[in-house]
Design a protein around this motif. Structure first.
Motif, mmCIF file in Angstrom:
data_model
loop_
_atom_site.group_PDB
_atom_site.id
_atom_site.type_symbol
_atom_site.label_atom_id
_atom_site.label_comp_id
_atom_site.label_asym_id
_atom_site.label_seq_id
_atom_site.Cartn_x
_atom_site.Cartn_y
_atom_site.Cartn_z
ATOM 1 N N ILE A 3 12.108 -62.907 -10.659
ATOM 2 C CA ILE A 3 12.826 -63.513 -9.742
ATOM 3 C C ILE A 3 12.236 -64.722 -9.284
ATOM 4 O O ILE A 3 10.751 -64.943 -9.045
ATOM 5 N N LYS A 4 12.948 -65.929 -9.160
ATOM 6 C CA LYS A 4 12.668 -67.076 -8.596
ATOM 7 C C LYS A 4 11.577 -67.815 -9.214
ATOM 8 O O LYS A 4 10.745 -67.812 -8.740
ATOM 9 N N THR A 5 11.697 -67.956 -10.558
ATOM 10 C CA THR A 5 10.551 -68.674 -11.468
ATOM 11 C C THR A 5 11.041 -69.178 -12.830
ATOM 12 O O THR A 5 11.817 -68.717 -12.911
ATOM 13 N N LEU A 6 10.285 -70.414 -12.895
ATOM 14 C CA LEU A 6 10.652 -70.882 -14.233
ATOM 15 C C LEU A 6 9.428 -70.617 -15.409
ATOM 16 O O LEU A 6 9.673 -71.030 -16.448
ATOM 17 N N ASN A 7 8.719 -69.894 -14.793
ATOM 18 C CA ASN A 7 7.523 -69.312 -15.846
ATOM 19 C C ASN A 7 7.231 -68.002 -15.712
ATOM 20 O O ASN A 7 6.245 -67.527 -15.065
ATOM 21 N N PRO A 8 8.205 -67.154 -16.274
ATOM 22 C CA PRO A 8 8.326 -65.874 -15.965
ATOM 23 C C PRO A 8 7.303 -65.118 -16.877
ATOM 24 O O PRO A 8 6.922 -65.535 -17.959
ATOM 25 N N SER A 70 9.900 -72.387 -23.804
ATOM 26 C CA SER A 70 9.579 -71.848 -25.104
ATOM 27 C C SER A 70 9.155 -70.359 -24.745
ATOM 28 O O SER A 70 8.889 -70.164 -23.282
ATOM 29 N N ILE A 71 9.139 -69.480 -25.531
ATOM 30 C CA ILE A 71 8.568 -68.051 -25.185
ATOM 31 C C ILE A 71 7.459 -67.729 -26.131
ATOM 32 O O ILE A 71 7.408 -68.059 -27.356
ATOM 33 N N PHE A 72 6.526 -66.704 -25.491
ATOM 34 C CA PHE A 72 5.442 -66.219 -26.282
ATOM 35 C C PHE A 72 5.588 -64.905 -26.223
ATOM 36 O O PHE A 72 5.712 -64.261 -25.141
ATOM 37 N N PHE A 73 5.419 -64.153 -27.575
ATOM 38 C CA PHE A 73 5.339 -62.644 -27.505
ATOM 39 C C PHE A 73 4.631 -62.440 -28.772
ATOM 40 O O PHE A 73 4.062 -63.292 -29.699
#
Length: 497
Positions: A3-8, A70-73
């Motif tokens: 919720i309410k974040t740009l860096n989840p 970007s996304i890290f996984f």
């Protein structure tokens, strides 16, 4: 939903079944949750699974298409079945020279090459016995997950059995010799989350190479016995010099580890740990006060003379010598009496458990008033959880310092002795101002020399590797159930015990 974040940070795990006749393109989509209107897509990316090596955990950063960021996984293709798979023991061709080459690669002469490559771990998962029945028919569909920090591999599922035979072999690159290998057995359920059957945690430094033995499974908290046991064979090769250098650097953060919520049992246990630690200081204070009050004349006279001698002769290089004397005292006690400090430190006080997990699906169905009350309760819980965790951290730090001197982990204790010895020599020969100048120059120029360096405290990094009393309980072996073993296994168990 973050919720309410740009860096989840989601910290979620998804297990997907792969079939030979389906596409090998994995699509990941990020959405913006809108409770009033239709959800908006924020970006997507695709991964070609054919390009990824199996039985290896891949760390992947991927730029999002049709959006920003970007996304890290972590992605692992594991649990493959069939004799052609690389993880199958029957398909594994043993090269008698392979281990010798591995030992040579981590030999002392190559200590300063590739400092991040600490060692190599091989895990053979043979079978399990006496597992708990998770299905209505009195059977289970067990599979085994092997984890080393963020690397996660698993076996295939054996259906309708309480004595599965997996016969798998896995290999891991060791980045920290103080890591803990976690082996967990689950029951597969296609309709809901997998059910936990048992777990065992094995510190890498406790591994006996080539020993094929049974490990009794524990419960989720690693404090009590669970039904069943598992047969493993472990082998580790590592470079002690690289491992020692790595000890004074930050530990690798485990991603799949949720923040500890407030629980009364954990809070009370942390209070008890703090009380136990405080009692040690109280005893020292009472002893000093008795010397000042002349409750025992001989003791006070000895203490007074010792005080004058120490103050008159003390030099800075003598400080590490005092710590070395503590190591020496404990080492003599352990060597002469054959006793250790482990049993005493592992005494556990049981508190009533309140492990009820509350799940929040994010739906507001009972009005704004209940939502407001829920937010207030959540705020109170966050504060109590913070207090609980702070107490736990303080207690852990005190126990880690104490366990360093108790030879709970001999590798760390001998490393500390070596460092203190070197420190004594340096303090004796080098003026303290030069030592502080060298320390300051290193700290101030560290970011310039390595822009990606992580700020750290070498002492705290070292202590983070020493197990506290709770961890010692979790890593303690439980004797396997002998009644389930064959005669050959019973003889092996007697030898190892």
């Amino acid at each position: 939903v973050a919720i309410k974040t740009l860096n989840p940070k989601w910290i979620e795990q998804f297990d997907l079944h792969m079939y030979s006749d389906q596409s090998k393109m994995l699509e990941i989509t990020v959405w913006d949750k809108d409770y009033h209107n239709k959800d908006d897509i924020m970006g997507r990316c695709t991964i070609d699974l054919n390009t990824l090596e199996k039985e290896t955990t891949h760390r992947i950063w991927k730029n999002l298409e049709d959006g920003a960021g970007s996304i890290f996984f972590l992605l692992t293709i594991s649990g493959t079945q069939g004799t052609e798979t690389i993880s199958d023991l029957s398909a594994c061709i043993v090269d008698p020279n392979e281990r010798e080459k591995c030992v040579a690669r981590y030999g002392f002469l190559y200590s300063l090459r590739n400092l991040k490559d600490i060692g190599h771990l091989t895990v053979k998962v043979f079978k399990a016995q006496g597992l708990a029945a998770a299905d209505i028919g009195g059977k289970s569909d067990p599979f085994c997950v092997v984890e080393l920090v963020n690397s996660r591999l698993q076996t295939h599922t054996e259906y309708k059995t309480l004595a599965p035979e997996w016969n798998k072999i896995f290999t891991f690159l060791v980045k920290d010799i103080h890591s803990v290998l976690e082996v967990t057995v689950y029951d597969e359920d296609r309709d809901k989350r997998c059910e936990f059957l048992g777990k065992v945690s094995i510190p890498l430094l406790k591994i006996k190479n080539g020993e094929k033995r049974w490990y009794a499974l524990k419960d989720k908290k690693l404090r009590g016995r669970a039904k069943g046991q598992i047969l493993l064979e472990l082998d580790i090769v590592y470079n002690p010099v690289r491992a020692s250098i790595r000890t004074f650097n930050p530990k690798e953060v485990k991603y799949m580890q949720s923040e500890q919520k407030f629980k009364r049992s954990i809070f009370m246990r942390n209070v008890h740990r703090m009380k136990t630690m405080a009692l040690d200081f109280v005893e020292v204070a009472k002893f000093l006060n008795s010397c000042f009050q002349w409750e025992s004349a001989p003791r006070s006279i000895v203490a007074f003379i010792a005080f004058l001698i120490i103050i008159y002769t003390v030099e800075l290089y003598m400080v590490p010598i005092v710590l070395l004397l503590v190591f020496l005292k404990n080492y003599i006690i352990i060597t002469v009496t054959g006793l250790s400090f482990i049993n005493r430190d592992e005494e556990e006080v049981d508190f009533e458990d309140d492990d009820e997990e509350e799940e929040d699906d994010g739906k507001d169905t009972k009005g704004e008033e209940k939502k407001s009350l829920k937010e207030k309760l959540q705020a109170v819980q966050e504060v109590t959880a913070m207090v609980q965790n702070i107490l736990g951290e303080i207690a852990s730090m005190g126990e880690r310092a104490k366990n360093t001197f108790n030879f709970s982990v001999p590798f760390l204790s001998w490393l500390a002795i070596f460092v203190l010895t070197v420190g004594t020599v340096v303090l004796y020969h080098v003026p303290i101002r030069y030592i502080f100048m060298a320390w300051g120059i290193n700290k101030f120029t560290k970011k310039l020399r390595n822009p990606h360096a992580v700020p750290n405290n070498e002492l705290l990094d070292f202590l983070s590797r020493v197990p506290d009393n709770d961890e010692k309980i979790m890593y303690k072996d439980i004797r396997p159930n002998v009644s389930l073993l064959t005669e050959a296994d019973k003889r092996k168990t007697k030898k190892t015990s």
